[in-house]
Design a protein around this motif. Structure first.
Motif, PDB file in Angstrom:
ATOM      1  N   GLU A  66     102.869  70.261 -10.430  1.00  0.00           N
ATOM      2  CA  GLU A  66     103.119  69.170  -9.479  1.00  0.00           C
ATOM      3  C   GLU A  66     104.514  69.264  -8.895  1.00  0.00           C
ATOM      4  O   GLU A  66     104.716  69.021  -7.689  1.00  0.00           O
ATOM      5  CB  GLU A  66     102.911  67.824 -10.180  1.00  0.00           C
ATOM      6  CG  GLU A  66     101.452  67.531 -10.518  1.00  0.00           C
ATOM      7  CD  GLU A  66     101.274  66.330 -11.428  1.00  0.00           C
ATOM      8  OE1 GLU A  66     100.126  65.951 -11.681  1.00  0.00           O
ATOM      9  OE2 GLU A  66     102.289  65.777 -11.887  1.00  0.00           O
ATOM     10  N   TRP A  67     105.485  69.622  -9.713  1.00  0.00           N
ATOM     11  CA  TRP A  67     106.864  69.749  -9.234  1.00  0.00           C
ATOM     12  C   TRP A  67     106.967  70.873  -8.201  1.00  0.00           C
ATOM     13  O   TRP A  67     107.603  70.720  -7.162  1.00  0.00           O
ATOM     14  CB  TRP A  67     107.801  70.004 -10.411  1.00  0.00           C
ATOM     15  CG  TRP A  67     109.192  70.396 -10.003  1.00  0.00           C
ATOM     16  CD1 TRP A  67     109.729  71.642  -9.993  1.00  0.00           C
ATOM     17  CD2 TRP A  67     110.211  69.525  -9.507  1.00  0.00           C
ATOM     18  NE1 TRP A  67     111.024  71.609  -9.535  1.00  0.00           N
ATOM     19  CE2 TRP A  67     111.346  70.321  -9.233  1.00  0.00           C
ATOM     20  CE3 TRP A  67     110.275  68.148  -9.273  1.00  0.00           C
ATOM     21  CZ2 TRP A  67     112.527  69.787  -8.741  1.00  0.00           C
ATOM     22  CZ3 TRP A  67     111.449  67.611  -8.779  1.00  0.00           C
ATOM     23  CH2 TRP A  67     112.559  68.415  -8.520  1.00  0.00           C
ATOM     24  N   GLU A  68     106.327  72.005  -8.518  1.00  0.00           N
ATOM     25  CA  GLU A  68     106.411  73.149  -7.602  1.00  0.00           C
ATOM     26  C   GLU A  68     105.641  72.899  -6.315  1.00  0.00           C
ATOM     27  O   GLU A  68     106.014  73.410  -5.256  1.00  0.00           O
ATOM     28  CB  GLU A  68     105.868  74.403  -8.309  1.00  0.00           C
ATOM     29  CG  GLU A  68     106.734  74.860  -9.481  1.00  0.00           C
ATOM     30  CD  GLU A  68     106.074  75.948 -10.306  1.00  0.00           C
ATOM     31  OE1 GLU A  68     104.897  76.282 -10.007  1.00  0.00           O
ATOM     32  OE2 GLU A  68     106.711  76.467 -11.244  1.00  0.00           O
ATOM     33  N   ALA A  69     104.561  72.106  -6.383  1.00  0.00           N
ATOM     34  CA  ALA A  69     103.731  71.874  -5.196  1.00  0.00           C
ATOM     35  C   ALA A  69     104.235  70.724  -4.334  1.00  0.00           C
ATOM     36  O   ALA A  69     104.290  70.841  -3.101  1.00  0.00           O
ATOM     37  CB  ALA A  69     102.287  71.606  -5.630  1.00  0.00           C
ATOM     38  N   ASN A  70     104.611  69.603  -4.971  1.00  0.00           N
ATOM     39  CA  ASN A  70     104.914  68.386  -4.201  1.00  0.00           C
ATOM     40  C   ASN A  70     106.240  67.733  -4.567  1.00  0.00           C
ATOM     41  O   ASN A  70     106.558  66.658  -4.046  1.00  0.00           O
ATOM     42  CB  ASN A  70     103.790  67.355  -4.403  1.00  0.00           C
ATOM     43  CG  ASN A  70     102.433  67.906  -4.004  1.00  0.00           C
ATOM     44  OD1 ASN A  70     102.262  68.424  -2.913  1.00  0.00           O
ATOM     45  ND2 ASN A  70     101.464  67.813  -4.925  1.00  0.00           N
ATOM     46  N   GLY A  71     106.983  68.316  -5.491  1.00  0.00           N
ATOM     47  CA  GLY A  71     108.237  67.688  -5.882  1.00  0.00           C
ATOM     48  C   GLY A  71     108.024  66.614  -6.939  1.00  0.00           C
ATOM     49  O   GLY A  71     107.000  66.577  -7.634  1.00  0.00           O
ATOM     50  N   GLN A 125     107.296  63.206  -9.046  1.00  0.00           N
ATOM     51  CA  GLN A 125     106.316  62.125  -9.051  1.00  0.00           C
ATOM     52  C   GLN A 125     106.982  60.756  -8.925  1.00  0.00           C
ATOM     53  O   GLN A 125     106.293  59.746  -8.742  1.00  0.00           O
ATOM     54  CB  GLN A 125     105.496  62.164 -10.350  1.00  0.00           C
ATOM     55  CG  GLN A 125     104.498  63.307 -10.416  1.00  0.00           C
ATOM     56  CD  GLN A 125     103.330  63.108  -9.468  1.00  0.00           C
ATOM     57  OE1 GLN A 125     102.903  61.989  -9.224  1.00  0.00           O
ATOM     58  NE2 GLN A 125     102.827  64.203  -8.922  1.00  0.00           N
ATOM     59  N   HIS A 177     110.997  64.307 -12.753  1.00  0.00           N
ATOM     60  CA  HIS A 177     109.882  63.465 -12.286  1.00  0.00           C
ATOM     61  C   HIS A 177     110.196  61.970 -12.381  1.00  0.00           C
ATOM     62  O   HIS A 177     109.310  61.151 -12.089  1.00  0.00           O
ATOM     63  CB  HIS A 177     108.620  63.769 -13.090  1.00  0.00           C
ATOM     64  CG  HIS A 177     107.898  65.008 -12.636  1.00  0.00           C
ATOM     65  ND1 HIS A 177     107.210  65.074 -11.450  1.00  0.00           N
ATOM     66  CD2 HIS A 177     107.782  66.247 -13.207  1.00  0.00           C
ATOM     67  CE1 HIS A 177     106.676  66.271 -11.311  1.00  0.00           C
ATOM     68  NE2 HIS A 177     107.012  67.010 -12.367  1.00  0.00           N
TER      69      HIS A 177
END
Length: 724
Positions: free
Chosen positions: A573-578, A580, A611
């Motif tokens: 999630e961090w690599e795809a969208n930064g 949360q 996150h």
């Protein structure tokens, strides 16, 4: 060459010991590297054992082919080439690029990963034992090469306990991998030196050296029966090893390092039985095996009202002891009879090939097939039944045996009948379920049960999810109480108090690592967003269906469940969208006593913080029967410059909260300071019960003394003894 020479004998013994040592050292080392990628559960170790047993067979098959089809000179050069190829594919530790995605099938991913990194070095090490013993038998035909098999298992036994006790606390994982690679190089030199000695001794494939005598039960004219028994005896021992390991670690007690005990017992039986035929006393181990099985399964059923015995019998320590005793006695019988059936040394590699083949069959049965055909650990009962019937067959074949069918067929038939009746009773007992069972399913991560439970001294009917010995969540069944958060999420626990501090009109975004029954969703309000991360699909299915639990369906918040390992999912999630942008991130994965270390390292904490919002809160639930994790969490917080506070509460009843221990971290010192003020106010309102809530910060000097866990260096054994 028959003249005794001490130096070559020592050379062979050291080379075989070193090969077996490295063979077993690589297993926990690689397992530790990949455990974080697959949830950290015992299922990972079972998948690894299945792979190692299968690769062991291929290693023995390769050694058998060398000895049977090639000259001594060709054997030495070909094995040297294989060792060179193994050296080229080092290191054995996979890099981060081999991390699976959260949705990957764990068994398949583990198999592919081990095949790419471990197969060739492991195969070359596995072949070393039988190959060197075959060379030794040619150089010293008057001496038994089977003693070297005991030496081999001694090397395995030492490595099994050296890693957690010495290497893991002292060296990082990368350093351990480098040490292993150096050891592999030195061991290769020893192996090639042994081969050069064979060549200098002038031995050839056509040498007709006398062969050592076979075991007392070996039958020269019954080759197919002998081979079948070699395979079957070995397979039953491995089935018992893996099945009892599964049962102990997942269903009896998640005690740290308990997985090593059955494997140590298994190796010990090999060492004793193959050191000398005199070391194996058949009648003694038959008596011990029958005594252990009777105490475990018969006596407890015959005297259910004998409370004192039942309390002892059901205790964790007694269960560990009695299962260990049963495993030891049956492995002694199986391996003792295996040694008595050993062939002359000219058939040595064929014997080891059959033994390893049996191990592979047993490993594939428990590690692969059993989980598909059983919904519980019935492979334990299957192992008992198979072992006893096989041993009865072996005993009845001996002409001098008390159970010989030729001497007294009626007595043999009677004993067989009684054994079958007892086996049937054991199977019936193993199928018995606890009262109130609603649902039971088995997955890669273990056996999960949904049970309705009426606790003594309580009027609250409840439904729980049990995963082995661990209760993953509780919900009250009375309709007006179904929305009450229970257990260590109750209103008087640390996380319950944190939820009470929220601003009533400000929605929050919360992440929770570990779903359980979805209890945290009870705190959800309209416009809140709750995001759960859970690795076990069976847990997700049970918690999501309102037929079993209603926290998820009844929550006013928007609830989303992410399947797969939480850390891998957060990284993706961090690599795809930064980020949360969580207001709260709850990490609840440590109460089961089987610690997923990868969720409590510096790298994982850095990911969690990324996150969080600037004033977000990271909440660790660290209640645990065996480990004091507070210093570890505090050391991590100091390392990253986070503010922290520890909150412990006493038991306040199921409706208000179980005894629990929470540690809260935040990048915002103001946020933690405000939470402390709130907690102090709550404690003052408790009046005389204020001592039931403990709020503290650990002294800096104590936090600094705690080890800093990283992905590369962590040791549970260190905190088990140093911090409790």
């Amino acid at each position: 060459m028959t003249n005794f020479s001490r130096i070559p004998v020592i050379l062979f013994a050291v080379a075989i010991f070193s090969g077996a040592f490295l063979l077993f050292l690589v297993q926990p080392m690689v397992a530790k590297r990949i455990l974080p990628w697959f949830g950290g559960g015992p299922g990972v170790w079972m998948a690894c054992l299945m792979f190692y047993q299968t690769t062991l067979f291929f290693g023995y098959l390769y050694a058998h082919g060398l000895v049977r089809f090639f000259s001594i000179k060709s054997q030495v050069w070909l094995h040297g080439l294989v060792l060179l190829v193994a050296w080229v594919v080092l290191p054995v530790l996979p890099t981060d690029r081999w991390r699976p995605s959260p949705s990957d099938d764990p068994s398949l991913a583990i198999g592919v990963l081990l095949l790419a990194h471990v197969f060739v070095p492991f195969l070359s090490l596995a072949a070393t034992g039988p190959l060197l013993q075959a060379w030794f038998a040619r150089g010293y035909p008057e001496r038994s090469p089977y003693v070297l098999y005991a030496v081999s298992n001694a090397g395995s036994f030492v490595a099994l306990f050296l890693f957690p006790m010495v290497m893991e606390p002292v060296f990082s994982l990368e350093q351990s991998g480098q040490i292993w690679s150096i050891g592999f190089g030195l061991m290769s030199i020893l192996i090639l030196s042994s081969g050069l000695w064979v060549l200098r001794a002038g031995l050839s494939q056509s040498d007709s050296s006398p062969s050592i005598e076979a075991g007392r039960n070996f039958e020269l004219n019954s080759k197919s029966i002998n081979v079948s028994l070699w395979i079957s005896l070995s397979a039953c021992a491995v089935v018992l090893l893996m099945a009892i390991t599964n049962l102990l670690c997942l269903d009896v007690a998640s005690v740290p390092f308990l997985w090593a005990l059955p494997l140590g017992i298994y190796l010990l039986s090999f060492i004793v039985c193959f050191s000398s035929e005199k070391a194996y006393k058949r009648s003694l181990w038959i008596l011990i095996a029958l005594l252990g099985l009777s105490v475990q399964y018969v006596v407890s059923a015959l005297f259910p009202e004998f409370n004192a015995f039942q309390r002892v019998h059901n205790s964790v320590l007694f269960q560990i002891f009695i299962f260990s005793l049963i495993l030891l006695s049956l492995c002694m019988l199986l391996h003792g009879e295996l040694y008595r059936l050993r062939p002359p040394s000219r058939s040595l590699t064929s014997f080891y090939l059959a033994v390893s083949g049996g191990g592979a069959v047993g490993g594939l049965f428990v590690g692969g097939l059993a989980a598909q055909i059983f919904n519980d650990y019935h492979e334990v009962t299957t192992g008992y039944l198979g072992s006893l019937l096989l041993l009865f067959f072996v005993f009845s074949r001996g002409k001098t045996s008390w159970l010989s069918f030729q001497r007294n067929p009626w007595r043999s038939a009677l004993i067989l009948g009684l054994s079958l009746i007892m086996a049937g009773y054991w199977f019936k007992e193993s199928m018995r379920e606890p009262e109130g069972l609603i649902l039971k399913e088995r997955s890669f991560f273990g056996v999960v049960r949904v049970v309705d439970w009426d606790a003594e001294g309580s009027n609250d009917k409840r439904r729980v999810i049990r995963h082995g010995t661990t209760v993953h969540g509780v919900q009250l069944l009375e309709e007006e109480l179904q929305g009450v958060p229970t257990s260590y999420y109750g209103v008087v626990t640390g996380i319950g108090l944190a939820m009470q501090q929220r601003s009533p009109d400000v929605p929050i975004r919360m992440g929770v690592l570990g779903l359980g029954v979805g209890t945290m969703a009870a705190y959800g309000r309209e416009a809140d967003e709750f995001r759960f991360y859970e690795i076990d699909p069976v847990i997700i299915e049970m918690a999501s269906q309102s037929d079993y639990f209603t926290y998820i369906d009844d929550s006013a918040a928007e609830v989303e469940i992410i399947s797969g390992d939480a850390r891998l999912a957060l990284q993706e999630e961090w690599e795809a969208n930064g980020s949360q942008e969580f207001d709260f991130l709850v990490v609840d994965a440590f109460s089961s006593d089987s610690i997923p270390v990868h969720l409590l390292t510096r790298e994982s904490l850095e990911l969690y913080v990324r996150h969080l919002k600037e004033n977000g809160v990271l909440a660790f639930h660290i209640s645990n029967r065996y480990f004091n994790l507070e210093p570890i969490v505090y050391r991590l917080s100091k390392e990253l410059g986070l503010s922290s506070i520890s909150v412990r509460n006493a038991r306040a009843g199921l409706r208000r909260g179980s005894a629990s221990w929470w540690v809260f971290l935040s990048p915002s010192e103001k946020r933690i300071r405000g939470f402390r003020v709130f907690l102090e106010g709550q404690r003052r309102r408790m009046g005389q019960g204020s001592e039931r809530l403990s709020i503290r910060e650990i002294p800096d000097f104590l936090a600094i003394r705690a080890p800093l866990w990283t992905d590369d260096h962590s040791s549970l054994l260190g905190i088990l003894f140093n911090w409790n």
